[in-house]
Design an enzyme around this catalytic site. Sequence first.
Site, PDB file in Angstrom:
ATOM      1  CE  LYS A  90      -4.062  -1.994  -0.069  1.00 36.50           C
ATOM      2  NZ  LYS A  90      -4.948  -2.091   1.090  1.00 36.50           N
ATOM      3  NE  ARG A 141      -7.441  -9.032  -0.480  1.00 33.72           N
ATOM      4  CZ  ARG A 141      -7.061  -8.213  -1.459  1.00 33.72           C
ATOM      5  NH1 ARG A 141      -6.202  -7.219  -1.195  1.00 33.72           N
ATOM      6  NH2 ARG A 141      -7.505  -8.367  -2.690  1.00 33.72           N
TER       7      ARG A 141
END
Length: 286
Positions: A231, A265
């Site tokens: 991210k 995840r």
Amino acid sequence: MNASPSPSVPAAGSVGPDVLRTLLERPIPVVMGVLNVTPDSFSDGGEFIAPEQALARARAMIEAGVDIIDIGAESTRPYKGARPVTAEDELARLRPVLSDIVALGVPVSIDSMKAEVVAFALAQGAVIANDVWGLQRDAGMAPMVAAKGVPVIVMHNRDSVDPAIDIIADMKAFFQRSLDIAAQAGIARDKIVLDPGIGFGKTAEQSMIALARLRELDMFGLPILVGASRKRFIASVSPSEPTERLAGSIAAHLLAAQRGAKIIRTHDVAETLQALRVAHAIESKP
């Protein structure tokens, strides 16, 4: 780098409706591998859109020890640039490959905000719904999930970023709305997993606050999934492109696990699983 397959992964043909509950009983977090059959996902867009490439990727994640494969056919990238697609577009991407991936024997979750797409995937053998809008975007999602009796991942999201808000308070209010929707639809509370939605509708600072204060979500008494993999907040600390963020992803995921995350995840299954196993081994020593 390959890790040995996790002994908790069910053998082919043994994946059932309670598989997530079984996986959550493990001493280390469940590892969910990302499989994007999309042309425009922020990290790996286009790499696995061809069925043979997607299937090869799924096999590689299984070899690495993945517990769940999370397949998505629409980019839900948390930054501007994702192109919305129709349900038919998603289905066209899933039809050539989904049943073959399910047949590999590892639990499959379907990453979609559309009830029609999730219903199709469940009919093909997927066993978990992963809704990046937390049951709040498609009114048909909660009733369909309730009828199928499958676990659902409820992710926090926002249409826009607001640096001025208390992101934790916003998350708590969002999750309470989602849980009310779930209860009204008849979704059993023990079928729900919460996801703080790292990067979605958040500044880099807010994403890091969400991770730092993850324990505050314990108030709901539900398992927490964290997906910090590659991210952009990582680049705000250490400038890097998505494929250069492995170390930052692992750092964030280890801290999330320390703060109670039960599912991680990730795009990088083998490396993440190794890190979680080593951290657990060390923490288990007297």
